[in-house]
Design a protein around this motif. Structure first.
Motif, PDB file in Angstrom:
ATOM      1  N   ASP A  40      62.548 131.002  55.196  1.00 52.71           N
ATOM      2  CA  ASP A  40      63.459 131.448  54.123  1.00 52.71           C
ATOM      3  C   ASP A  40      64.854 131.512  54.563  1.00 52.71           C
ATOM      4  N   ALA A  41      65.065 132.099  55.815  1.00 55.78           N
ATOM      5  CA  ALA A  41      66.288 132.232  56.558  1.00 55.78           C
ATOM      6  C   ALA A  41      66.907 131.033  57.227  1.00 55.78           C
ATOM      7  N   MET A  42      65.969 130.489  57.996  1.00 57.76           N
ATOM      8  CA  MET A  42      66.345 129.352  58.741  1.00 57.76           C
ATOM      9  C   MET A  42      65.468 128.073  58.364  1.00 57.76           C
ATOM     10  N   PRO A  43      66.099 127.144  57.395  1.00 58.03           N
ATOM     11  CA  PRO A  43      65.248 126.131  56.946  1.00 58.03           C
ATOM     12  C   PRO A  43      64.865 125.222  57.917  1.00 58.03           C
ATOM     13  N   THR A  44      65.603 125.178  59.095  1.00 54.55           N
ATOM     14  CA  THR A  44      65.083 124.316  60.144  1.00 54.55           C
ATOM     15  C   THR A  44      64.403 125.139  61.076  1.00 54.55           C
ATOM     16  N   SER A  45      63.002 125.018  61.126  1.00 52.08           N
ATOM     17  CA  SER A  45      62.273 125.974  62.141  1.00 52.08           C
ATOM     18  C   SER A  45      61.049 125.178  62.660  1.00 52.08           C
ATOM     19  N   ASN A  66      58.283 122.709  61.465  1.00 49.62           N
ATOM     20  CA  ASN A  66      57.848 121.363  62.556  1.00 49.62           C
ATOM     21  C   ASN A  66      57.023 122.040  63.559  1.00 49.62           C
ATOM     22  N   ILE A  67      55.915 121.168  63.947  1.00 48.36           N
ATOM     23  CA  ILE A  67      54.965 121.889  64.746  1.00 48.36           C
ATOM     24  C   ILE A  67      55.008 121.299  66.077  1.00 48.36           C
ATOM     25  N   VAL A  68      54.638 122.130  67.152  1.00 50.70           N
ATOM     26  CA  VAL A  68      54.625 121.724  68.598  1.00 50.70           C
ATOM     27  C   VAL A  68      53.385 122.317  68.927  1.00 50.70           C
ATOM     28  N   ALA A  69      52.303 121.591  69.530  1.00 49.93           N
ATOM     29  CA  ALA A  69      51.372 122.332  69.965  1.00 49.93           C
ATOM     30  C   ALA A  69      51.168 122.438  71.614  1.00 49.93           C
ATOM     31  N   CYS A  70      51.014 123.837  71.756  1.00 55.29           N
ATOM     32  CA  CYS A  70      50.934 124.245  73.401  1.00 55.29           C
ATOM     33  C   CYS A  70      49.806 123.705  74.155  1.00 55.29           C
ATOM     34  N   ALA A  84      58.800 125.144  72.925  1.00 55.71           N
ATOM     35  CA  ALA A  84      59.488 125.113  71.476  1.00 55.71           C
ATOM     36  C   ALA A  84      60.989 124.686  71.570  1.00 55.71           C
ATOM     37  N   ILE A  85      61.480 125.309  72.397  1.00 58.64           N
ATOM     38  CA  ILE A  85      62.846 124.884  72.766  1.00 58.64           C
ATOM     39  C   ILE A  85      63.019 123.557  73.127  1.00 58.64           C
ATOM     40  N   LYS A  90      65.440 118.034  69.280  1.00 59.20           N
ATOM     41  CA  LYS A  90      65.525 116.797  68.515  1.00 59.20           C
ATOM     42  C   LYS A  90      66.244 116.968  67.195  1.00 59.20           C
ATOM     43  N   PHE A  91      66.504 118.375  66.902  1.00 59.95           N
ATOM     44  CA  PHE A  91      66.914 118.577  65.419  1.00 59.95           C
ATOM     45  C   PHE A  91      68.453 118.989  65.805  1.00 59.95           C
ATOM     46  N   GLU A  92      69.229 118.411  64.811  1.00 63.57           N
ATOM     47  CA  GLU A  92      70.692 118.852  64.781  1.00 63.57           C
ATOM     48  C   GLU A  92      71.041 120.305  64.776  1.00 63.57           C
ATOM     49  N   ALA A  93      70.142 121.194  64.080  1.00 65.89           N
ATOM     50  CA  ALA A  93      70.441 122.567  64.015  1.00 65.89           C
ATOM     51  C   ALA A  93      70.339 123.386  65.314  1.00 65.89           C
TER      52      ALA A  93
END
Length: 193
Positions: A40-45, A66-70, A84-85, A90-93
């Motif tokens: 809700d606060a960070m639309p790109t997460s 957006n999901i990344v599996a460990c 995750a970092i 790959k995201f502009e944000a």
């Protein structure tokens, strides 16, 4: 600015069941509530989850994460954060920095998360932002993009604390009126708080 949700832990203190999929007293799931507050606060997460936790991954995907599996051998807090970092690049944000939240902290208000991001964006002399409630440090923590490389190379269970310790002059303590920044769910009794 991009949101990072750490949801790959084992919740060993909670017992044999996955605490992130447990219901809060109002019926909402712990991790989904934490995630919804972040997005809700960070639309790109981005959310990092254990590869075998497909139920959680699907739930978070359904609300826009957006999901990344460990990988199995990369499930300490620092390892999952680093993953995750790296994925977020790959995201502009992500060029503006990161707000890192924990999936077992469902009571943080979206406005508090937004305030952390805003403080990070508007004050170049403060490149790490930590919210505080009544003098106690909490979550989520914001990091400017200049820490990307150090965040990507974290290992073990300390998480980003090592970076915070390394750059004390860059840290801004952001007072807020949100007790949720201190409230995590570690054991079943915490659900009754």
């Amino acid at each position: 600015m991009i949101g990072i949700l750490l949801a790959a832990g084992f919740s060993r203190r909670f017992g044999s069941s996955d605490k992130l999929l447990k219901a809060l007293p109002d019926g909402r799931l712990i991790a989904v509530t934490s995630a919804q507050n972040l997005i809700d606060a960070m639309p790109t997460s981005v959310a990092v989850v254990r590869a075998e936790n497909t139920q959680l991954a699907e739930l978070l995907l359904s609300i826009g994460f957006n999901i990344v599996a460990c990988e199995e051998n990369k499930q300490d807090m620092a390892d999952s954060l680093a993953m995750a970092i790296r994925f977020s690049s790959k995201f502009e944000a992500a060029k503006d920095g990161f707000v890192i939240a924990l999936a077992d902290m469902p009571y943080i208000k979206p406005a508090t998360i937004s305030a952390v991001a805003e403080q990070l964006s508007n004050h170049t002399n403060h490149s790490i932002v930590i919210p505080t409630y009544e003098g106690q440090r909490g979550h989520p923590v914001g990091f400017a993009a200049q820490y990307r490389s150090e965040l990507e190379n974290l290992h073990g269970d300390e998480g980003a604390r090592a970076i915070i310790k390394r750059y004390p002059d860059a840290v801004y303590m952001l007072p807020c009126k949100d007790a949720g920044i201190l409230t995590d769910i570690d054991i079943p009794a915490d659900l009754k708080r």
